[in-house]
Design a protein around this motif. Structure first.
Motif, PDB file in Angstrom:
ATOM      1  N   ASN A 276       0.883  -1.319  -0.021  1.00 39.92           N
ATOM      2  CA  ASN A 276      -0.159   0.082   0.088  1.00 39.92           C
ATOM      3  C   ASN A 276       0.938   1.234  -0.030  1.00 39.92           C
ATOM      4  O   ASN A 276       0.427   2.379   0.245  1.00 39.92           O
ATOM      5  CB  ASN A 276      -0.795   0.138   1.293  1.00 39.92           C
TER       6      ASN A 276
ATOM      7  N   GLY B 219       2.251   5.122   3.124  1.00 41.12           N
ATOM      8  CA  GLY B 219       1.147   5.352   3.544  1.00 41.12           C
ATOM      9  C   GLY B 219       1.163   6.833   4.506  1.00 41.12           C
ATOM     10  O   GLY B 219       0.719   6.957   5.338  1.00 41.12           O
ATOM     11  N   PHE B 220       1.799   7.768   3.680  1.00 37.63           N
ATOM     12  CA  PHE B 220       1.670   9.110   4.058  1.00 37.63           C
ATOM     13  C   PHE B 220       1.536  10.150   2.995  1.00 37.63           C
ATOM     14  O   PHE B 220       2.005  10.081   2.061  1.00 37.63           O
ATOM     15  CB  PHE B 220       2.618   9.274   5.121  1.00 37.63           C
ATOM     16  N   ASN B 221       1.007  11.569   3.390  1.00 38.94           N
ATOM     17  CA  ASN B 221       0.632  12.401   2.476  1.00 38.94           C
ATOM     18  C   ASN B 221       1.981  13.752   2.792  1.00 38.94           C
ATOM     19  O   ASN B 221       2.145  13.690   3.997  1.00 38.94           O
ATOM     20  CB  ASN B 221      -0.403  13.002   2.555  1.00 38.94           C
TER      21      ASN B 221
ATOM     22  N   LYS C 223      -0.500  13.927   6.613  1.00 39.20           N
ATOM     23  CA  LYS C 223      -1.536  12.787   6.944  1.00 39.20           C
ATOM     24  C   LYS C 223      -0.489  11.558   7.008  1.00 39.20           C
ATOM     25  O   LYS C 223       0.267  11.315   5.971  1.00 39.20           O
ATOM     26  CB  LYS C 223      -2.575  12.542   5.773  1.00 39.20           C
TER      27      LYS C 223
ATOM     28  N   ARG D 102      -1.721   7.814   6.857  1.00 40.72           N
ATOM     29  CA  ARG D 102      -3.018   6.914   6.540  1.00 40.72           C
ATOM     30  C   ARG D 102      -2.717   5.643   7.450  1.00 40.72           C
ATOM     31  O   ARG D 102      -1.651   5.004   7.582  1.00 40.72           O
ATOM     32  CB  ARG D 102      -2.862   6.396   5.237  1.00 40.72           C
ATOM     33  N   ASP D 103      -3.808   4.837   7.673  1.00 43.13           N
ATOM     34  CA  ASP D 103      -3.924   3.697   8.775  1.00 43.13           C
ATOM     35  C   ASP D 103      -3.469   2.463   8.087  1.00 43.13           C
ATOM     36  O   ASP D 103      -3.643   1.525   8.473  1.00 43.13           O
ATOM     37  CB  ASP D 103      -5.083   3.623   9.483  1.00 43.13           C
TER      38      ASP D 103
ATOM     39  N   TYR E 211       2.717   3.915   9.282  1.00 44.12           N
ATOM     40  CA  TYR E 211       1.851   3.815  10.187  1.00 44.12           C
ATOM     41  C   TYR E 211       1.885   2.775  11.059  1.00 44.12           C
ATOM     42  O   TYR E 211       2.252   2.678  12.203  1.00 44.12           O
ATOM     43  CB  TYR E 211       0.039   3.741   9.777  1.00 44.12           C
TER      44      TYR E 211
ATOM     45  N   GLU F 284       2.473  13.094  11.928  1.00 40.51           N
ATOM     46  CA  GLU F 284       1.959  14.176  11.038  1.00 40.51           C
ATOM     47  C   GLU F 284       2.546  15.203  11.645  1.00 40.51           C
ATOM     48  O   GLU F 284       2.764  15.477  12.828  1.00 40.51           O
ATOM     49  CB  GLU F 284       0.442  14.338  11.186  1.00 40.51           C
TER      50      GLU F 284
END
Length: 166
Positions: A15, A18-20, A40, A42-43, A48, A55
Motif C-alpha cells: 500500500n 502510507g503518508f501524504n 497525514k 494513513r492507517d 503507520y 503528522e
C-alpha cells in the motif's frame, strides 16, 4: 522546544509508504518555510505500522537527496524513484515548532510596531511642546530686554516684575 532529527528507514509496502506530504518552494505549507511536511499518516502503509513518522514532521532528505529547497513535484518524484527501501532524515514536530516561532515573531512584531507608534506620537507631541516652550522663552526674553533697555513701546501696558529691571 528543540527540533529532534531522526533517520527513519521504511520499506515500501503493498500500500506504499502510507503518508501524504505538502510544501515545497512553489507551494509552501507554512508561511516562511517551504520545506516538505507530513500532513497525514494513513492507517494503511508502513509509516503507520512503524509509528515513528508523525503528522507535522518535516522531511529533510530522502535516500540522501536534500528536500529543503525543492518544489512539491520534485519532492514527489524523489519519493516515487526512491525504491523498495526509503531512508529519510526527518525533523520531528517541526510544523508545531515553526508555527509557534511564527506566532512569537508576529507577537514581537506587534509590540515593536506599537512601540514605534508610541514613540512617533510622543515625539510629535514633545516637539510641539518644545517648540511652544522655546517660543514662550524667546518672547519673554525679548520683552525683558526691550523693556529693560526702553526699546519697547508700552502698547499693551505690560508690567514686568521689578526684579527684571536693573
Amino acid at each position: 522546544m528543540d527540533l529532534i532529527e531522526e533517520k527513519i528507514e521504511l520499506p515500501r509496502g503493498p500500500n506504499g509508504l502510507g503518508f501524504n506530504i505538502r510544501g515545497g518552494i512553489d507551494v509552501p505549507h507554512l508561511k516562511n518555510d517551504h520545506g516538505i511536511f507530513v500532513t497525514k499518516i494513513r492507517d494503511i502503509g508502513t509509516a503507520y505500522e512503524d509509528g515513528r513518522l508523525k503528522e507535522g514532521d518535516k522531511i529533510l532528505e530522502v535516500n540522501g537527496e536534500d528536500l529543503r529547497n525543492v518544489s512539491h513535484n520534485e519532492a514527489v518524484q524523489v519519493f516515487l524513484k526512491a525504491g523498495a527501501k526509503v531512508k529519510m532524515l526527518v525533523q520531528h514536530n517541526a510544523e508545531a515548532f515553526y508555527k509557534n516561532k511564527l506566532r512569537e515573531f508576529e507577537r514581537l512584531d506587534k509590540i515593536i510596531n506599537q512601540k514605534e507608534k508610541d514613540v512617533t506620537e510622543n515625539s510629535s507631541s514633545s516637539l510641539i511642546w518644545t517648540a511652544l516652550g522655546v517660543s514662550v522663552v524667546v518672547i519673554a526674553g525679548s520683552l525683558f530686554f526691550a523693556k529693560k533697555y526702553n526699546k519697547l513701546p508700552d502698547l499693551w501696558n505690560i508690567k514686568l516684575p521689578a526684579s527684571w529691571s536693573s
